[in-house]
Write an enzyme that holds these catalytic residues in place. Structure first.
Site, PDB file in Angstrom:
ATOM      1  N   GLY A 292      31.521  45.123  34.222  1.00  0.00           N
ATOM      2  CA  GLY A 292      32.695  44.467  34.779  1.00  0.00           C
ATOM      3  C   GLY A 292      32.259  43.706  36.016  1.00  0.00           C
ATOM      4  N   GLY A 293      31.607  44.427  36.899  1.00  0.00           N
ATOM      5  CA  GLY A 293      31.116  43.801  38.117  1.00  0.00           C
ATOM      6  C   GLY A 293      29.887  44.513  38.622  1.00  0.00           C
ATOM      7  N   MET A 294      29.132  43.824  39.468  1.00  0.00           N
ATOM      8  CA  MET A 294      27.946  44.426  40.093  1.00  0.00           C
ATOM      9  C   MET A 294      27.895  43.940  41.537  1.00  0.00           C
ATOM     10  SD  MET A 294      25.348  46.394  39.937  1.00  0.00           S
ATOM     11  CE  MET A 294      24.419  46.688  41.439  1.00  0.00           C
ATOM     12  N   GLU A 295      27.784  44.927  42.431  1.00  0.00           N
ATOM     13  CA  GLU A 295      27.953  44.667  43.863  1.00  0.00           C
ATOM     14  C   GLU A 295      26.721  44.071  44.536  1.00  0.00           C
ATOM     15  OE1 GLU A 295      27.704  47.563  42.263  1.00  0.00           O
ATOM     16  OE2 GLU A 295      26.876  49.172  43.479  1.00  0.00           O
ATOM     17  N   ASN A 296      26.067  43.097  43.928  1.00  0.00           N
ATOM     18  CA  ASN A 296      24.894  42.513  44.553  1.00  0.00           C
ATOM     19  C   ASN A 296      25.288  41.942  45.918  1.00  0.00           C
ATOM     20  OD1 ASN A 296      23.165  43.128  42.347  1.00  0.00           O
ATOM     21  ND2 ASN A 296      24.155  41.473  41.198  1.00  0.00           N
TER      22      ASN A 296
ATOM     23  N   HIS B 126      36.876  46.478  44.257  1.00  0.00           N
ATOM     24  CA  HIS B 126      35.869  47.507  44.022  1.00  0.00           C
ATOM     25  C   HIS B 126      34.475  47.030  44.471  1.00  0.00           C
ATOM     26  CE1 HIS B 126      33.994  50.916  41.819  1.00  0.00           C
ATOM     27  NE2 HIS B 126      33.006  50.052  41.680  1.00  0.00           N
ATOM     28  N   GLU B 127      34.070  45.871  43.977  1.00  0.00           N
ATOM     29  CA  GLU B 127      32.716  45.393  44.319  1.00  0.00           C
ATOM     30  C   GLU B 127      32.609  45.081  45.812  1.00  0.00           C
ATOM     31  OE1 GLU B 127      30.868  46.169  42.079  1.00  0.00           O
ATOM     32  OE2 GLU B 127      32.206  46.111  40.340  1.00  0.00           O
TER      33      GLU B 127
ATOM     34  N   HIS C  87      31.989  48.172  47.839  1.00  0.00           N
ATOM     35  CA  HIS C  87      30.577  48.585  47.817  1.00  0.00           C
ATOM     36  C   HIS C  87      29.790  48.009  48.998  1.00  0.00           C
ATOM     37  CE1 HIS C  87      29.802  51.010  44.282  1.00  0.00           C
ATOM     38  NE2 HIS C  87      30.341  50.136  43.447  1.00  0.00           N
TER      39      HIS C  87
ATOM     40  N   GLU D 128      29.889  55.424  43.905  1.00  0.00           N
ATOM     41  CA  GLU D 128      31.042  54.988  43.113  1.00  0.00           C
ATOM     42  C   GLU D 128      32.362  55.663  43.498  1.00  0.00           C
ATOM     43  OE1 GLU D 128      30.913  52.368  41.491  1.00  0.00           O
ATOM     44  OE2 GLU D 128      28.743  52.109  41.303  1.00  0.00           O
TER      45      GLU D 128
ATOM     46  N   ASP E  72      21.214  56.148  33.643  1.00  0.00           N
ATOM     47  CA  ASP E  72      22.434  55.542  33.095  1.00  0.00           C
ATOM     48  C   ASP E  72      23.333  56.595  32.428  1.00  0.00           C
ATOM     49  OD1 ASP E  72      21.660  53.154  34.074  1.00  0.00           O
ATOM     50  OD2 ASP E  72      21.233  52.197  32.148  1.00  0.00           O
TER      51      ASP E  72
ATOM     52  N   TYR F  79      33.179  58.183  39.404  1.00  0.00           N
ATOM     53  CA  TYR F  79      34.227  57.261  39.862  1.00  0.00           C
ATOM     54  C   TYR F  79      35.526  57.995  40.183  1.00  0.00           C
ATOM     55  CZ  TYR F  79      31.357  53.340  38.168  1.00  0.00           C
ATOM     56  OH  TYR F  79      30.355  52.428  37.982  1.00  0.00           O
TER      57      TYR F  79
ATOM     58  N   ARG G 170      30.560  43.077  27.263  1.00  0.00           N
ATOM     59  CA  ARG G 170      30.863  44.096  28.275  1.00  0.00           C
ATOM     60  C   ARG G 170      30.905  45.474  27.634  1.00  0.00           C
ATOM     61  NH1 ARG G 170      36.185  43.988  32.207  1.00  0.00           N
ATOM     62  NH2 ARG G 170      35.668  45.884  33.366  1.00  0.00           N
TER      63      ARG G 170
ATOM     64  N   LYS H 228      31.941  48.336  28.505  1.00  0.00           N
ATOM     65  CA  LYS H 228      33.206  49.070  28.575  1.00  0.00           C
ATOM     66  C   LYS H 228      34.109  48.769  27.367  1.00  0.00           C
ATOM     67  CE  LYS H 228      37.399  49.189  31.282  1.00  0.00           C
ATOM     68  NZ  LYS H 228      38.170  48.393  32.238  1.00  0.00           N
TER      69      LYS H 228
HETATM   70  N1  BES Z   1      27.666  49.512  40.485  1.00  0.00           N
HETATM   71  C1  BES Z   1      28.536  49.455  39.374  1.00  0.00           C
HETATM   72  C2  BES Z   1      27.867  48.984  38.112  1.00  0.00           C
HETATM   73  C3  BES Z   1      26.707  49.822  37.608  1.00  0.00           C
HETATM   74  C4  BES Z   1      26.671  51.188  37.773  1.00  0.00           C
HETATM   75  C5  BES Z   1      25.666  49.218  36.940  1.00  0.00           C
HETATM   76  C6  BES Z   1      25.578  51.923  37.309  1.00  0.00           C
HETATM   77  C7  BES Z   1      24.594  49.940  36.469  1.00  0.00           C
HETATM   78  C8  BES Z   1      24.542  51.311  36.657  1.00  0.00           C
HETATM   79  C9  BES Z   1      29.756  48.577  39.654  1.00  0.00           C
HETATM   80  O1  BES Z   1      30.180  48.610  40.967  1.00  0.00           O
HETATM   81  C10 BES Z   1      30.890  49.086  38.821  1.00  0.00           C
HETATM   82  O2  BES Z   1      31.296  50.196  39.043  1.00  0.00           O
HETATM   83  N2  BES Z   1      31.395  48.283  37.906  1.00  0.00           N
HETATM   84  C11 BES Z   1      32.505  48.639  37.045  1.00  0.00           C
HETATM   85  C12 BES Z   1      33.784  47.988  37.483  1.00  0.00           C
HETATM   86  C13 BES Z   1      34.594  48.749  38.448  1.00  0.00           C
HETATM   87  C14 BES Z   1      35.900  48.016  38.722  1.00  0.00           C
HETATM   88  C15 BES Z   1      34.865  50.178  38.071  1.00  0.00           C
HETATM   89  C16 BES Z   1      32.213  48.105  35.659  1.00  0.00           C
HETATM   90  O3  BES Z   1      31.304  47.313  35.513  1.00  0.00           O
HETATM   91  O4  BES Z   1      32.944  48.458  34.743  1.00  0.00           O
HETATM   92 ZN    ZN Z   2      31.033  50.446  41.461  1.00  0.00          ZN
END
Ligand code: BES
Ligand code: ZN
Length: 625
Positions: free
Chosen positions: A292-296, A319-320, A323, A342, A399, A407, A581, A583
């Protein structure tokens, strides 16, 4: 004279060591297979010699799907050791040399566990300050996804992006790939004409004809926040220190959707203190992006599937952005403490959403959080060790720790603490936590000790009463968990129930004011299985199969699969070919897999689309049985 001779001898020895062939080098004991250091997911031993800065020079080649160039590591040789141990994965090392004089040195590679890659051991001297590595990546590098022009919005140019978290940075940069090590970086990235490069660093806002982009990241970051994307990108400002990068075809919609980002940054700062990273920009990726997103840092990477045209999924940005404090400033020391990244972030995300969208909206998010937590616990078993906040991922791919526990259980732990201490005290505590530990790493133990001291004033009876240990080291949902309520969603659930029972027809469902979240909740609260007539009726009334909202569509498709509602299958096929994605893909393939006929279709569709999915998605989907 004697001294000169001695010097000459030293030089000869040094030369001999440095040009001695790789096989001859005895950097590591001969038979050993590598063992991880203090972080179970890294072969590095940062307590011996520490990376403090990275100078990266890479040329991007879309034809061979490789990055080639060099990484120069500045090191602080703490224990005056004669070897530097690095993490790599599928890298080809061309040569390694030391310091400004570029004195050649020897190295050894040792293949480790599959998910950890290979240990690279480099001979250094106690005085070594810089290690220069010439190398290239492999086409199958775990962090990289190469998109053909057909997989982009514009359809004309290829696209490349990285996803380094959790331990994939080592597949494009040789480094100490543990979140407990931080370094600054600078980079020179050469891309084909017409394309733009952006990184988790200070970024250009316009295309450069030369194709040579320079970056600098003056704040120390852990390796999992190294990020790069290359494509046909343009920039639009959304405020003085916020903006959006996207393909030209997506830019306008993206800039509108994320038009409240500046307000979010201001709201976040008001709650937990100054934003530490300068600019906050968002890169919108093609739909193949696995997350969904990555907090680079400085540049959040985001899926285009949150662009709905009504700003209803911007909590992803909250969310991002959150972070930028929890995770990027105060970082989990290893992936066993992932909840500190998280869980704290989901808590902060909710606070930002409460500030910008109001309490009733935030309450909806809480109810959805609890539902998800309960569902996931149902799947893993409420006594499962996987439901502990503190994990033990030794010997496994980190992972695997990527579950709703970190979360949502993490969120409710902090919410419970807020409820007990009151917002004023709790906020002071968290603000101080971010200030005291910024640019440092954090463990569950350190967090609990700090909590004990600052908030509980070492009151052991209170620690017991609050079930602190049960939250962090125990399974399931502890007895003192908050129970969220949302009157808005209650109404939605009642409607779903009435419709499922046949008490009301679809056109009596008052959905005019519904946002994405209302719809998702409605769909989740429908009876399961729902009979075909009712599904068709919903579809006729609300055109769900034609929904352009990926969240709603994927939830609908999941229901359609379990009811084998054939009318939705062409849309399902299109969706699986376009959206990468995880998810969304995981539940859809899992649902298909539940019947023999569905299984066959799943295999067919997976074979057809697999080369379009990110390496991490392929790993996850391969596990579905
Ligand atoms: N840091 C995560 C993404 C992540 C976690 C990538 C572990 C690889 C390994 C990111 O902040 C995240 O939590 N993304 C969520 C969205 C969020 C709104 C819950 C996602 O991608 O679903
Ligand atoms: Zn996150």
């Amino acid at each position: 004279m004697r001294q000169a001779l001695f010097c000459a001898l030293q030089l000869v020895i040094l030369l001999f060591i440095s040009i001695s062939p790789v096989e001859g080098a005895k950097i590591l004991p001969k038979t050993a297979t590598p063992t991880p250091g203090s972080d179970p997911h890294s072969y590095a031993q940062p307590e011996e010699a520490l990376i403090t800065h990275l100078d990266l020079r890479l040329t991007i080649d879309f034809d061979t799907k490789t990055l080639a160039g060099s990484a120069e590591l500045h090191i602080d040789n703490l224990r005056k050791t004669t070897r530097l141990l690095l993490d790599t994965r599928d890298l080809t090392i061309r040569s390694i040399s030391l310091d400004e004089a570029k004195i050649p040195t020897s190295w050894e590679m040792q293949v480790g566990e599959a998910h950890l890659g290979s240990l690279l051991a480099i001979a250094i001297t106690p005085q070594t300050k810089r290690v220069h590595i010439d190398y290239a990546t492999a086409p199958q590098a775990a962090a990289l996804q190469w998109l053909s022009p057909a997989m982009t919005a514009g359809g004309k140019h290829p696209f490349l992006f990285t996803q380094s978290e959790a331990i994939a940075a080592r597949s494009w940069v040789p480094c100490q790939d543990t979140p407990s090590v931080r370094f600054t970086y600078a980079a020179v990235i050469t891309v084909p004409p017409g394309l733009t490069a952006v990184m988790s660093a200070e970024n250009p806002q316009a295309k450069l004809a030369s194709g040579v982009y320079t970056f600098s990241m003056p704040q120390k970051i852990p390796s999992y926040l190294l990020a790069l994307a290359v494509g046909d990108l343009e920039f639009a400002a959304t405020g003085p220190r916020t903006g959006v990068y996207a393909e030209p075809a997506t830019l306008k919609a993206a800039a509108w959707e994320f038009g409240e980002t500046e307000t979010m940054v201001a709201a976040a700062e008001k709650i937990y203190g100054p934003y530490a990273w300068g600019r906050y920009d968002i890169l919108v990726l093609p739909p193949a992006f696995p997350m969904g997103g990555m907090e680079n840092p400085r540049l959040t990477f985001a899926t285009p599937t949150v662009i709905t045209g009504d700003r209803s999924l911007t909590s992803l940005i909250a969310h991002e952005l959150a972070h930028s404090w929890s995770g990027n400033l105060v970082t989990n020391a290893s992936w066993d403490d992932f909840w500190l990244n998280e869980g704290v972030t989901v808590y902060f995300e909710h606070r930002i959403m409460e500030a910008v969208a109001g309490k009733p909206y935030e309450s909806m998010l809480e109810v959805l959080s609890m539902d998800e937590l309960v569902e996931v616990l149902g799947e893993m078993g409420k006594d499962s060790p996987a439901s502990h906040l503190k994990l033990n991922l030794k010997g496994r791919d980190p992972d695997e720790g990527l579950t709703a526990i970190a979360y949502e259980k993490g969120f409710f732990f902090l919410k419970m603490l807020e409820n007990h201490f009151g917002r004023k005290k709790w906020d002071e505590f968290l603000r101080q936590y971010f200030a005291d530990f910024k640019f440092q790493s954090m463990t569950s133990e350190k967090f609990l000790a700090y909590l004990h001291e600052k908030l509980l004033h070492n009151n052991k009876a209170l620690a017991k009463k609050l079930l602190l240990d049960a939250w962090v080291y125990g399974p399931g949902i502890p007895a003192n968990a908050p129970s969220p309520q949302s009157p808005l969603l209650k109404e939605v659930a009642a409607l779903a129930q009435s419709f499922s029972m046949g008490a009301i027809p679809a056109d009596k469902i008052a959905s005019k004011e519904w946002t994405t979240h209302h719809w998702l909740y409605f769909l989740r609260k429908l009876a399961s299985p729902l009979d075909g007539d009712k599904l068709a009726q919903l579809d006729r009334t609300f055109a769900l199969t034609r929904s352009e909202n990926s969240e709603i569509l994927s939830q609908w498709l999941e229901i359609a699969i379990s009811a084998q509602y054939q009318e939705a299958y062409p849309a399902l096929e299109r969706f699986l070919a376009k959206v990468g994605r995880l998810k969304f893909l995981k539940p859809l393939y899992t649902a298909l897999n539940k019947t023999p006929k569905g299984k066959k279709l799943a295999q067919e569709l997976y074979q057809r689309n697999r080369q379009r999915y990110h390496p991490l998605v392929v790993v996850a989907l391969n596990k579905i049985r």
